[in-house]
Design an enzyme around this catalytic site. Structure first.
Site, PDB file in Angstrom:
ATOM      1  N   PHE A 152     -27.175  -1.817 -10.261  1.00 45.30           N
ATOM      2  CA  PHE A 152     -27.930  -0.929  -9.373  1.00 45.30           C
ATOM      3  C   PHE A 152     -26.966  -0.113  -8.506  1.00 45.30           C
ATOM      4  O   PHE A 152     -27.299   0.286  -7.397  1.00 45.30           O
ATOM      5  CB  PHE A 152     -28.889  -1.754  -8.500  1.00 45.30           C
ATOM      6  N   ARG A 154     -24.827   2.853  -7.013  1.00 44.66           N
ATOM      7  CA  ARG A 154     -24.951   4.309  -6.901  1.00 44.66           C
ATOM      8  C   ARG A 154     -23.562   4.906  -6.984  1.00 44.66           C
ATOM      9  O   ARG A 154     -22.632   4.375  -6.368  1.00 44.66           O
ATOM     10  CB  ARG A 154     -25.558   4.693  -5.549  1.00 44.66           C
ATOM     11  N   PHE A 267     -34.967   8.354  -0.205  1.00 46.35           N
ATOM     12  CA  PHE A 267     -35.363   9.054  -1.435  1.00 46.35           C
ATOM     13  C   PHE A 267     -36.601   9.928  -1.250  1.00 46.35           C
ATOM     14  O   PHE A 267     -37.411  10.094  -2.151  1.00 46.35           O
ATOM     15  CB  PHE A 267     -35.513   8.070  -2.613  1.00 46.35           C
ATOM     16  N   LEU A 268     -36.716  10.482  -0.059  1.00 41.30           N
ATOM     17  CA  LEU A 268     -37.790  11.449   0.202  1.00 41.30           C
ATOM     18  C   LEU A 268     -37.174  12.782   0.606  1.00 41.30           C
ATOM     19  O   LEU A 268     -37.812  13.569   1.274  1.00 41.30           O
ATOM     20  CB  LEU A 268     -38.700  10.935   1.326  1.00 41.30           C
ATOM     21  N   ALA A 270     -36.219  16.369   0.144  1.00 40.50           N
ATOM     22  CA  ALA A 270     -36.605  17.482  -0.733  1.00 40.50           C
ATOM     23  C   ALA A 270     -35.411  18.398  -0.972  1.00 40.50           C
ATOM     24  O   ALA A 270     -34.487  18.451  -0.178  1.00 40.50           O
ATOM     25  CB  ALA A 270     -37.737  18.259  -0.080  1.00 40.50           C
ATOM     26  N   GLY A 275     -30.345  14.698 -10.200  1.00 47.50           N
ATOM     27  CA  GLY A 275     -29.512  14.944 -11.371  1.00 47.50           C
ATOM     28  C   GLY A 275     -28.702  13.695 -11.654  1.00 47.50           C
ATOM     29  O   GLY A 275     -29.093  12.593 -11.270  1.00 47.50           O
ATOM     30  N   CYS A 278     -28.088   9.182 -14.601  1.00 42.50           N
ATOM     31  CA  CYS A 278     -29.000   8.033 -14.600  1.00 42.50           C
ATOM     32  C   CYS A 278     -30.456   8.470 -14.559  1.00 42.50           C
ATOM     33  O   CYS A 278     -31.189   8.267 -15.532  1.00 42.50           O
ATOM     34  CB  CYS A 278     -28.667   7.125 -13.428  1.00 42.50           C
ATOM     35  N   LYS A 338     -24.259  14.947  -6.738  1.00 44.47           N
ATOM     36  CA  LYS A 338     -24.526  14.539  -5.357  1.00 44.47           C
ATOM     37  C   LYS A 338     -23.174  14.382  -4.677  1.00 44.47           C
ATOM     38  O   LYS A 338     -22.130  14.502  -5.344  1.00 44.47           O
ATOM     39  CB  LYS A 338     -25.318  13.244  -5.310  1.00 44.47           C
TER      40      LYS A 338
HETATM   41  C1  UGA Z   1     -29.015   5.812  -9.322  1.00 40.92           C
HETATM   42  C2  UGA Z   1     -29.656   4.638  -8.589  1.00 40.92           C
HETATM   43  O1  UGA Z   1     -29.821   4.961  -7.196  1.00 40.92           O
HETATM   44  C3  UGA Z   1     -28.799   3.377  -8.717  1.00 40.92           C
HETATM   45  O2  UGA Z   1     -29.452   2.270  -8.090  1.00 40.92           O
HETATM   46  C4  UGA Z   1     -28.599   3.085 -10.208  1.00 40.92           C
HETATM   47  O3  UGA Z   1     -27.757   1.954 -10.405  1.00 40.92           O
HETATM   48  C5  UGA Z   1     -27.931   4.292 -10.868  1.00 40.92           C
HETATM   49  O4  UGA Z   1     -28.791   5.444 -10.691  1.00 40.92           O
HETATM   50  C6  UGA Z   1     -27.755   3.991 -12.329  1.00 40.92           C
HETATM   51  O5  UGA Z   1     -28.748   3.855 -13.032  1.00 40.92           O
HETATM   52  O6  UGA Z   1     -26.619   3.769 -12.766  1.00 40.92           O
HETATM   53  P1  UGA Z   1     -27.038   7.549  -8.798  1.00 40.92           P
HETATM   54  O7  UGA Z   1     -27.454   8.256 -10.040  1.00 40.92           O
HETATM   55  O8  UGA Z   1     -25.598   7.278  -8.573  1.00 40.92           O
HETATM   56  O9  UGA Z   1     -27.777   6.115  -8.691  1.00 40.92           O
HETATM   57  O10 UGA Z   1     -27.519   8.450  -7.597  1.00 40.92           O
HETATM   58  P2  UGA Z   1     -28.626   8.439  -6.441  1.00 40.92           P
HETATM   59  O11 UGA Z   1     -27.964   8.276  -5.144  1.00 40.92           O
HETATM   60  O12 UGA Z   1     -29.719   7.509  -6.753  1.00 40.92           O
HETATM   61  O13 UGA Z   1     -29.156   9.946  -6.550  1.00 40.92           O
HETATM   62  C7  UGA Z   1     -29.741  10.447  -7.753  1.00 40.92           C
HETATM   63  C8  UGA Z   1     -30.129  11.883  -7.604  1.00 40.92           C
HETATM   64  O14 UGA Z   1     -31.261  12.025  -6.745  1.00 40.92           O
HETATM   65  C9  UGA Z   1     -29.056  12.792  -7.014  1.00 40.92           C
HETATM   66  O15 UGA Z   1     -29.042  13.998  -7.728  1.00 40.92           O
HETATM   67  C10 UGA Z   1     -29.522  13.039  -5.596  1.00 40.92           C
HETATM   68  O16 UGA Z   1     -29.065  14.252  -5.056  1.00 40.92           O
HETATM   69  C11 UGA Z   1     -31.024  13.031  -5.780  1.00 40.92           C
HETATM   70  N1  UGA Z   1     -31.784  12.680  -4.566  1.00 40.92           N
HETATM   71  C12 UGA Z   1     -31.644  11.452  -4.004  1.00 40.92           C
HETATM   72  C13 UGA Z   1     -32.671  13.596  -4.033  1.00 40.92           C
HETATM   73  O17 UGA Z   1     -32.824  14.733  -4.543  1.00 40.92           O
HETATM   74  N2  UGA Z   1     -33.410  13.258  -2.925  1.00 40.92           N
HETATM   75  C14 UGA Z   1     -33.289  12.036  -2.352  1.00 40.92           C
HETATM   76  O18 UGA Z   1     -33.985  11.777  -1.339  1.00 40.92           O
HETATM   77  C15 UGA Z   1     -32.375  11.113  -2.893  1.00 40.92           C
END
Ligand code: UGA
Length: 448
Positions: A152, A154, A267-268, A270, A275, A278, A338
């Site tokens: 899990f 990030r 994760f709310l 906007a 991207g 994952c 990100k």
């Molecule tokens: C995600 C999960 O959060 C991890 O728990 C998981 O282990 C990982 O995928 C995986 O499957 O390996 P990650 O892809 O590194 O992790 O990134 P996140 O921090 O979850 O963000 C994902 C995307 O959502 C990014 O593009 C971010 O900019 C976007 N995001 C996130 C939003 O647009 N809004 C938010 O409020 C949060």
């Protein structure tokens, strides 16, 4: 314990390094010989905070080693972590050929019973197929046990997440496999490690739960978690669109929503949408898996659709503001999917870049870590390490990644360098009133 890690990408390298730092003897292998050569030479092929420090210390203490010889790696470990890629196939389902290839290697090379742990994100029932494949390839002689141990982590905070997890999920078929995995994670569960992130002064985080489930549940937990988070983001983005139409402010709305502990504030956010390697692929694989067993996961299809529309919505704002895009000099702030990573896979910024280039804009992109990777994909754009140099002479600045350094940009200074004071903010980094007070035309998501 002696552990083998197959696959030295983001997941494998972080897993291997952290398990070594936690005191195990780890060997890592990869089919990419250049990657192994780099690692042996002390170079780190990815950017991930704190990874350099632990790879150096684990290398010095001899706790981690690298080999191109998969057989050597397979024979070394009591447990083997499979961390190979499971990229999307054209129909969205996960391509499991790398896992199958590793199963053949393990069956051929192992000389003693092994615990084979799938760490790669895989659809439910892969573990059962893996067990079957190992048994078939070894003609029933291998004595392999299979477990699922989804990660899990990030990107950007992967090392911190490894040492301070909310939960460690192990999907097993027999109690001995669960015990072996508990032993592997004992240093984390009992907090017996020197934390590379907090230099020994870790915040009082709650103890990680060690959850023992069936293999299929463990696999589902991973896909269901990622898809739910993606769903949350798309929900916030749909609310943002509504806010724009109705004159509300999405940040006020999602903040108040999130204070309800049943919803939560994370994760709310906007913006340009999710991207990375994952969420986009996992949501597709989950939809595809559901379809194979006759479940129409309509709600996830909608989340995916909303996410794809973010780029159109963003580009609409850009083209409305600029009127004519062709020939304009446009600065892109942030290319990584990100902040705090150099990963540009499925990064919204790259879709934006492609649209701009297709429309004939002159693109000046900057990013603290992802420039080298982006240059290979879009050699026709111009690249800058310094945001002010990217902004010089620009008719518009487009914010695509929420890097801290972009939050701190001195827009008074930047405005004097730009040809036109126009900012289209895909990550809602700035206060509209402040930007307007500085004389900028400023557009963001859900706050018009
Ligand atoms: C995600 C999960 O959060 C991890 O728990 C998981 O282990 C990982 O995928 C995986 O499957 O390996 P990650 O892809 O590194 O992790 O990134 P996140 O921090 O979850 O963000 C994902 C995307 O959502 C990014 O593009 C971010 O900019 C976007 N995001 C996130 C939003 O647009 N809004 C938010 O409020 C949060």
């Amino acid at each position: 314990m002696r552990l083998s890690v197959i696959g030295c990408g983001y997941v494998g390298l972080v897993t291997g390094a952290c398990l070594a730092e936690a005191g195990h003897d780890v060997i890592c292998t990869d089919i990419d010989a250049d990657r192994i050569a780099q690692l042996k030479a002390g170079q780190i092929p990815i950017y991930e905070q704190h990874l350099d420090k632990i790879l150096v210390s684990a290398g010095k203490s001899g706790k981690i080693s690298y080999t191109v010889d998969a057989g050597e790696a397979i024979r070394f470990g009591d447990a083997i972590f499979i961390c190979v890629g499971t990229p999307p196939r054209p129909d969205g389902s996960a391509d499991l050929s790398a896992i199958d290839h590793v199963a053949q290697q393990i069956a051929a090379e192992a000389r003693s019973p092994k615990l084979v742990v799938e760490k790669s994100t895989v659809p439910a029932r892969t573990g059962i197929e893996l067990q079957r494949a190992l048994s078939a390839y070894s003609r029933g002689n291998g004595g392999f046990r299979v477990a699922s141990n989804p990660e899990f982590l990030r990107e950007g905070t992967a090392v911190e997440d490894f040492f301070h997890p909310d939960r460690i999920v192990v999907g097993v078929e027999d109690p001995a496999a669960a015990e072996q995995l508990r032993e592997i994670y004992r240093p984390i569960l009992e907090h017996k490690f020197t934390c590379p992130v907090h230099d020994g002064k870790c915040p009082d985080t709650h103890k990680a739960e060690f959850l023992v489930t069936t293999i299929s549940s463990a696999e589902l937990i991973k896909h269901a978690s990622n898809s739910f988070l993606a769903l949350k983001i798309s929900y916030a983005n749909a609310v943002a669109d509504l806010c724009e139409k109705l004159g509300a402010n999405v940040e006020e709305v999602t903040h108040a929503m999130g204070l309800d502990p049943r919803i939560g504030t994370q994760f709310l956010k906007a913006g340009l949408g999710f991207g990375g390697f994952c969420f986009p692929k996992d949501i597709q694989a989950f939809i595809s898996l559901a379809a194979t067993v006759g479940v129409d996961f309509e709600i996830l299809k909608a989340a995916e659709r909303v996410n794809k529309q973010r780029i159109d919505r963003f580009f609409d704002k850009v083209s409305k503001a600029l009127w004519v895009v062709k020939g304009k000099r446009v600065a892109i702030l942030g290319l990584a999917f990100k902040a705090n990573t150099d990963d540009i896979r499925f990064a919204p910024a790259l879709d934006v870049m492609k649209r701009l280039l297709d429309e004939g804009a002159e693109v000046h992109a900057c990013d603290p870590e992802a420039l080298d990777k982006a240059k290979k994909q879009f050699p026709q754009a111009h690249y800058h390490g310094d945001p002010y140099s990217a902004l010089e002479g620009a008719h518009a600045a487009l914010v695509c990644t929420e890097w801290d350094v972009y939050k701190k940009i001195d827009w008074d200074r930047a405005g004097k360098l730009m040809a036109r004071k126009l900012v289209v903010d895909g990550r809602n980094l700035y206060q509209p009133e402040k930007m307007k007070a500085l004389g900028f035309e400023y557009f963001s998501f859900g706050r018009e």
